[in-house]
Design an enzyme around this catalytic site. Structure first.
Site, PDB file in Angstrom:
ATOM      1  N   GLY A  34       0.838  -1.202   0.000  1.00  0.00           N
ATOM      2  CA  GLY A  34       0.000   0.000   0.000  1.00  0.00           C
ATOM      3  C   GLY A  34       0.867   1.243   0.000  1.00  0.00           C
ATOM      4  N   ARG A  73       0.926  -4.868  -4.703  1.00  0.00           N
ATOM      5  CA  ARG A  73       1.155  -6.023  -3.828  1.00  0.00           C
ATOM      6  C   ARG A  73       1.411  -7.187  -4.779  1.00  0.00           C
ATOM      7  NH1 ARG A  73      -0.895  -3.855   1.027  1.00  0.00           N
ATOM      8  NH2 ARG A  73      -2.717  -2.540   0.707  1.00  0.00           N
ATOM      9  N   ASP A 131       5.372  -5.206   5.770  1.00  0.00           N
ATOM     10  CA  ASP A 131       5.644  -6.624   6.051  1.00  0.00           C
ATOM     11  C   ASP A 131       5.800  -7.496   4.810  1.00  0.00           C
ATOM     12  OD1 ASP A 131       5.918  -6.822   8.700  1.00  0.00           O
ATOM     13  OD2 ASP A 131       3.909  -7.608   9.122  1.00  0.00           O
ATOM     14  N   THR A 189       4.433   2.690   5.242  1.00  0.00           N
ATOM     15  CA  THR A 189       3.024   2.290   5.393  1.00  0.00           C
ATOM     16  C   THR A 189       2.341   3.301   6.309  1.00  0.00           C
ATOM     17  OG1 THR A 189       1.506   0.697   6.424  1.00  0.00           O
ATOM     18  CG2 THR A 189       3.777   0.610   7.163  1.00  0.00           C
ATOM     19  N   ASP A 237       0.079   2.500   8.326  1.00  0.00           N
ATOM     20  CA  ASP A 237      -0.434   1.781   9.505  1.00  0.00           C
ATOM     21  C   ASP A 237       0.436   1.889  10.759  1.00  0.00           C
ATOM     22  OD1 ASP A 237      -2.493   0.998   7.919  1.00  0.00           O
ATOM     23  OD2 ASP A 237      -1.917  -1.101   7.758  1.00  0.00           O
ATOM     24  N   ASP A 258       2.653  -0.095  11.794  1.00  0.00           N
ATOM     25  CA  ASP A 258       2.636  -1.369  12.512  1.00  0.00           C
ATOM     26  C   ASP A 258       3.927  -2.164  12.345  1.00  0.00           C
ATOM     27  OD1 ASP A 258       2.237  -1.807   9.836  1.00  0.00           O
ATOM     28  OD2 ASP A 258       0.687  -3.323  10.076  1.00  0.00           O
ATOM     29  N   ARG A 281     -17.014  16.781  13.275  1.00  0.00           N
ATOM     30  CA  ARG A 281     -17.473  17.204  14.600  1.00  0.00           C
ATOM     31  C   ARG A 281     -18.337  18.478  14.499  1.00  0.00           C
ATOM     32  NH1 ARG A 281     -16.729  15.761  19.901  1.00  0.00           N
ATOM     33  NH2 ARG A 281     -14.749  14.685  19.975  1.00  0.00           N
ATOM     34  N   MET A 301      -8.458   3.453   8.697  1.00  0.00           N
ATOM     35  CA  MET A 301      -7.701   2.289   8.233  1.00  0.00           C
ATOM     36  C   MET A 301      -6.868   1.657   9.349  1.00  0.00           C
ATOM     37  SD  MET A 301      -6.444   2.815   4.359  1.00  0.00           S
ATOM     38  CE  MET A 301      -7.530   2.359   3.014  1.00  0.00           C
ATOM     39  N   ARG A 358      -5.813  -2.477   9.179  1.00  0.00           N
ATOM     40  CA  ARG A 358      -6.371  -3.832   9.113  1.00  0.00           C
ATOM     41  C   ARG A 358      -6.053  -4.622  10.374  1.00  0.00           C
ATOM     42  NH1 ARG A 358      -4.880  -5.622   3.344  1.00  0.00           N
ATOM     43  NH2 ARG A 358      -2.904  -4.973   4.187  1.00  0.00           N
ATOM     44  N   HIS A 371      -9.629   5.342   1.506  1.00  0.00           N
ATOM     45  CA  HIS A 371      -8.317   5.593   0.909  1.00  0.00           C
ATOM     46  C   HIS A 371      -7.878   7.045   0.894  1.00  0.00           C
ATOM     47  CE1 HIS A 371      -8.838   1.437  -0.242  1.00  0.00           C
ATOM     48  NE2 HIS A 371      -7.543   1.403  -0.478  1.00  0.00           N
TER      49      HIS A 371
HETATM   50  O1  F6P Z   1      -1.548  -1.402   4.709  1.00  0.00           O
HETATM   51  C1  F6P Z   1      -2.047  -0.161   4.475  1.00  0.00           C
HETATM   52  C2  F6P Z   1      -3.535  -0.179   4.240  1.00  0.00           C
HETATM   53  O2  F6P Z   1      -3.935   1.114   3.919  1.00  0.00           O
HETATM   54  C3  F6P Z   1      -4.374  -0.745   5.388  1.00  0.00           C
HETATM   55  O3  F6P Z   1      -4.591   0.178   6.418  1.00  0.00           O
HETATM   56  C4  F6P Z   1      -5.634  -1.130   4.667  1.00  0.00           C
HETATM   57  O4  F6P Z   1      -6.326  -2.124   5.357  1.00  0.00           O
HETATM   58  C5  F6P Z   1      -5.116  -1.637   3.363  1.00  0.00           C
HETATM   59  O5  F6P Z   1      -3.871  -1.015   3.145  1.00  0.00           O
HETATM   60  C6  F6P Z   1      -6.013  -1.380   2.174  1.00  0.00           C
HETATM   61  O6  F6P Z   1      -5.460  -1.997   1.070  1.00  0.00           O
HETATM   62  P1  F6P Z   1      -5.913  -1.767  -0.432  1.00  0.00           P
HETATM   63  O7  F6P Z   1      -5.371  -0.443  -0.873  1.00  0.00           O
HETATM   64  O8  F6P Z   1      -5.325  -2.886  -1.166  1.00  0.00           O
HETATM   65  O9  F6P Z   1      -7.414  -1.742  -0.433  1.00  0.00           O
END
Ligand code: F6P
Length: 326
Positions: free
Chosen positions: A14, A75, A106, A129, A131, A133, A158, A173, A175, A256
């Site tokens: 992503g 990906r 990852d 990323t 995230d 994470d 708000r 977002m 996951r 997104h």
């Molecule tokens: O890993 C980053 C991320 O934005 C996650 O937060 C989300 O779940 C995922 O990618 C969405 O992936 P895609 O762009 O393939 O829908």
């Protein structure tokens, strides 16, 4: 070890704001160190298909402020297959690529680990990323921008929540991780923050809402991470409507929008620092590592470790958020 002359950079998984700033830093540091720099288009796909572009200092002009990635991202499931990695290796040999800088998460590092071990190619990774994470860095490239994007959106929601006495359930977002929900929730004073790292008890949430209502809160914000065990914003809304038919609720799934936009100053500086350090790491003969920033110092973590371990969310911050939302 073979002398390194040509280095390829790629972005995979992503996309995240700041990837371009990282590419720029990698390319310019590489050129400054005397390497020939090239880019692989759509992550590992470019290595397999041979879609490789030359990168000069001017190729990366005017991109530090741009979201997305000029090299495009994907990906690449094919790269998990041995046969496809062989193709990538052969293409690299033909083109003369000696080392790789991979920017992603990852999945990107899993591919890099396998590839590096099979063919002995020097590879270093940068954490890209939204995230946040990844183990081995306090912050990933793109996270700061993403939480600022969420913050701006929630501030707007708000306004309307207040005007109409409504409860907004906002899904963000993440996951597998609640970092985006946690910090954007604190930054916007959310009444409730739901993250995958902490079990969600619906009864507790309903009790809190009822208490708020009794204390004259007439509107509110719930931030829920997409990976939360409640099932997400729609499910949370359904529970609330079932128990409190008088509450007026609305759901907003930010999606997104969180992945795009001009990177924040923090993300640009992080990407520039790590991009620069990536080339110096290759030059030092180190490989198979992700570069991260820990306590303001650049730190190296093996791909193995960064994949195996997970960055832990600070649950004390979650407790603090609860206190501040009474
Ligand atoms: O890993 C980053 C991320 O934005 C996650 O937060 C989300 O779940 C995922 O990618 C969405 O992936 P895609 O762009 O393939 O829908």
């Amino acid at each position: 070890m073979k002398e390194i002359k040509k280095i390829a950079v790629l972005t995979s998984g992503g996309d995240s704001p700041g990837m371009n700033a990282a590419i720029r830093a990698v390319v310019r540091t590489g050129i400054n160190e005397g390497y020939e720099m090239v880019g692989s288009i759509r992550g590992y796909h470019g290595l397999i298909s041979g879609e490789i572009v030359p990168l000069h200092s001017r190729s990366v002009s005017n991109i530090i402020q741009r979201g997305g990635t000029i090299l495009k991202s994907a990906r690449c499931k094919a790269f998990y297959e041995k046969e496809e990695r062989k193709k990538a290796y052969e293409k690299m040999q033909t083109i003369g690529i000696d080392a790789l800088v991979v920017i992603g998460g990852d999945g990107t590092f899993t591919g890099a680990k396998l590839f590096g071990k099979e063919y002995g190619i020097p590879i270093v990774g940068l954490p890209g990323t939204i995230d946040n994470d990844l183990y081995g860095t306090d912050f990933t490239i793109g996270y700061d921008t993403a939480i600022n994007t969420v913050m701006e959106a929630v501030d707007k929601l708000r306004d309307t929540a207040y005007s109409h006495d409504r409860l907004f359930i906002i899904e963000v977002m993440g996951r597998d991780a609640g970092f985006i929900a946690l910090r954007s929730g604190i930054a916007t004073g959310a009444e409730i923050i739901l993250v995958p790292e902490s079990p969600t008890y619906i009864d507790e949430m309903l009790y809190k809402l009822e208490k708020d209502w009794k204390k004259n809160k007439t509107s509110g914000i719930i931030i829920v991470s997409e990976g939360d065990d409640s099932g997400g914003a729609m499910e949370v809304e359904r529970e609330i409507n079932e128990h409190f038919p008088d509450f007026e609720t609305r759901v907003s799934i930010l999606g997104h929008i969180q992945r795009g936009g001009s990177p924040s100053a923090m993300d640009r500086v992080l990407a520039s620092t790590l991009g620069n350090a990536a080339i110096m790491t290759i030059k030092d003969g180190v490989s198979g590592v992700m570069l991260g920033m820990v306590d303001n110092e650049v730190e190296l973590t093996s791909f193995e470790k960064s994949i195996k371990h997970h960055q832990h969310i600070d649950l004390e911050l979650l407790d603090m958020a609860r206190v501040l939302a009474i």
